[in-house]
Design a protein around this motif. Structure first.
Motif, short mmCIF file in Angstrom:
data_model
loop_
_atom_site.label_atom_id
_atom_site.label_comp_id
_atom_site.label_asym_id
_atom_site.label_seq_id
_atom_site.Cartn_x
_atom_site.Cartn_y
_atom_site.Cartn_z
N SER A 72 8.17 45.14 58.39
CA SER A 72 9.45 45.26 57.67
C SER A 72 10.63 45.29 58.62
O SER A 72 11.72 44.88 58.28
N ASP B 91 3.56 57.59 59.89
CA ASP B 91 3.50 58.19 58.56
C ASP B 91 2.38 59.20 58.55
O ASP B 91 1.22 58.88 58.27
N VAL C 150 5.28 48.98 58.64
CA VAL C 150 6.64 49.26 59.05
C VAL C 150 7.11 48.23 60.07
O VAL C 150 8.23 47.75 60.03
N ALA D 176 9.21 53.00 65.62
CA ALA D 176 8.80 53.32 64.25
C ALA D 176 8.21 54.71 64.16
O ALA D 176 7.49 55.15 65.05
N ASP E 224 12.20 58.95 49.68
CA ASP E 224 12.51 58.15 50.86
C ASP E 224 11.72 58.71 52.02
O ASP E 224 11.10 59.78 51.92
N ASN E 225 11.72 58.02 53.15
CA ASN E 225 11.01 58.53 54.32
C ASN E 225 11.64 57.98 55.59
O ASN E 225 12.39 57.00 55.57
N ASN F 299 11.89 55.86 58.85
CA ASN F 299 11.39 54.53 59.15
C ASN F 299 11.42 54.25 60.65
O ASN F 299 10.39 54.03 61.25
N SER F 300 12.60 54.27 61.27
CA SER F 300 12.69 53.94 62.69
C SER F 300 13.84 54.71 63.33
O SER F 300 14.69 55.29 62.66
N THR G 176 16.17 55.07 57.45
CA THR G 176 15.15 55.44 56.48
C THR G 176 14.63 54.20 55.75
O THR G 176 15.19 53.11 55.87
N ASN G 177 13.58 54.39 54.98
CA ASN G 177 13.01 53.27 54.22
C ASN G 177 14.03 52.65 53.27
O ASN G 177 14.01 51.44 53.04
N LYS H 2 4.94 59.60 48.88
CA LYS H 2 5.48 59.06 47.63
C LYS H 2 5.13 59.94 46.44
O LYS H 2 5.82 59.89 45.41
#
Length: 467
Positions: free
Chosen positions: A21, A451, A18, A448, A267-268, A270-271, A313-314, A458
């Motif tokens: 990214s 997870d 993360v 971040a 989706d999840n 992210n930050s 989100t992602n 997923k």
């Protein structure tokens, strides 16, 4: 699964993928080390516990919140209230007396009552061995009580938030996976009529691809400072003084996270970035209402009156999450979800769709609301609300959402079905608080999200539209 101690695991940088990214904007809070181990068959995302013909229930904490849960649980078929624990004898005995008068025959007649000591709840768990434990205590006790309940062989159901720190959330996740026991944060707002309606509409694609959401807990609660010996204000006031962030995010966030299928296949999180206003309201309220030497006037209130956080989100979607329990303004959870074909919003309930709302508006430049939404409710009312709405309204608890939540918990345990909210969701929604505090401290720097699923989100099924 091999037994393990969380602290014995190899340390691995949190969310290094993360961090890459997101670029170099993530600061030190994202390089915090966490235990890491390979994902196993013990993943709890879609976990189905063995069926329970009868759910033997113990309660920890029966103040204003817990006593309501106990009474409502006692009315649900297939339950037996076997034990109640509280620091205060009068609360424990009153709740037990109420439960013993509910149900056919002697279903709740032999309730063991524990009170008077900080660790009486542990004694209760060891002696009674309940199937499920409902925890309605102050925030700092949520994690240790849930963890111990699972270790003693019970499913744990925890009032919001799930825990206060990321370390506690990891401990909860690992314990749930080790013991194969549910740990659910009881986010009751996911069972509100409007929230269920919007979930169904999102699932049916009415507003297209989802882009943005707004969530909040805006609820002026300064009057709770009068609760000085026991009650919510007696302990929550110290959180307002010592912490600066988004302290109570889940009532607004839970529903919109499930609209978006966050941590459920699509989706999840992210930050997050977070900012707080100056901390003025609590200090002014204390000065106005209490003597200068009163304990509330000895506190240095550090928590901003209003916090605004933005979750990314992602997939690049955004969620604005606000929290304010101080300012003199009407209650709101926002509950807004925006897509490529329209927007659903709350407080008041209103809808705008491209091309207009049937029988109400001709285009998206005006909201349809009030009686104009009759055809929307007729077409998209959530099947769960159709089945349980009338009973839930009769039983009460925030308009019936409390009862529907408890009913569903019992129903899932008795039928061996996955819960509507899993342990990872409870931790992710609660993680907003400590992450927001870190962001505020660092001038709004992005943080971040851990997870907690270690990639298994997923493969987790979206929450279905329950029939």
């Amino acid at each position: 699964m091999k037994k393990f101690d969380r602290r014995d695991f190899i340390k691995k940088t949190t969310l290094s993928g993360v961090a890459v990214s997101l670029g170099s904007g993530l600061l030190s809070s994202q390089t915090k080390t966490i235990p890491f181990f390979e994902t196993s068959a013990n993943y709890m995302g879609d976990f189905k516990a063995p069926k329970l013909d009868k759910v033997r229930i113990a309660m920890i904490g029966v103040g204003a919140r817990g006593s309501g849960h106990a009474t409502q649980l006692a009315t649900i078929e297939g339950t037996e209230i076997v034990a109640i624990s509280d620091l205060y004898e009068d609360l424990a005995k009153t709740s037990a007396d109420r439960c013993s008068k509910i149900g056919k025959g002697s279903r709740h007649m032999n309730i063991a009552v524990y009170h008077g000591g900080e660790n009486k709840w542990k004694q209760m768990l060891q002696e009674v061995k309940p199937d499920a434990v409902f925890i309605s205590t102050n925030w700092k006790n949520h994690a240790p009580m849930a963890i111990e309940a699972m270790k003693q062989g019970a499913h744990a159901f925890v009032e919001v938030p799930m825990a206060l720190t990321l370390d506690e959330m990891w401990d909860i996740v690992f314990t749930s996976e080790q013991t194969q026991k549910h740990c659910m944060m009881m986010e009751n707002v996911n069972y509100g009529r409007e929230e269920l309606l919007y979930l169904n509409m999102c699932r049916q694609g009415v507003i297209g691809e989802l882009l943005h959401a707004e969530a909040a807990y805006i609820h002026e609660l300064r009057f709770q400072m009068e609760e000085q010996k026991r009650g919510t204000g007696s302990w929550r006031t110290y959180h307002y003084a010592k912490r600066n962030g988004n302290l109570y995010p889940t009532h607004g966030l839970g529903p919109v996270a499930q609209y978006m299928n966050l941590a459920r296949g699509e989706d999840n999180f992210n930050s997050i970035v977070s900012f707080s206003t100056p901390a003025l309201g609590r200090k002014a309220y204390a000065e106005k209402n209490y003597p200068a030497d009163h304990k509330w006037n000895q506190l240095d209130y550090k928590g901003g009156d209003l916090n605004t956080s933005i979750v990314k989100t992602n997939l690049g979607r955004t969620i604005m999450v606000q929290w304010d329990e101080t300012s003199p303004r009407p209650y709101s959870r926002h509950n807004l979800i925006q897509g490529t074909k329209g927007t659903l919003a709350g407080f008041p309930t209103r809808i705008a769709l491209e091309g207009g709302v049937e029988g109400a508006t001709k285009d998206h430049h005006r909201w349809a609301e009030g009686e104009q939404l009759a055809k929307i409710y007729e077409k998209y009312e959530h099947p769960l609300y159709i089945r349980l709405g009338e009973l839930s309204r009769k039983m009460g608890g925030h308009g019936g959402m409390d009862f529907m939540m408890l009913y569903r918990i019992v129903e899932c345990l008795r039928n061996g079905e996955p819960l509507d909210q899993n342990v990872y969701e409870g931790c992710l929604w609660s993680a907003v608080s400590p992450l927001s505090e870190q962001s505020v401290t660092q001038g709004g720097a992005p943080q971040a999200f851990p997870d907690f699923t270690r990639g298994e989100w997923k493969n987790t099924q979206p929450l279905k539209v329950i029939e």
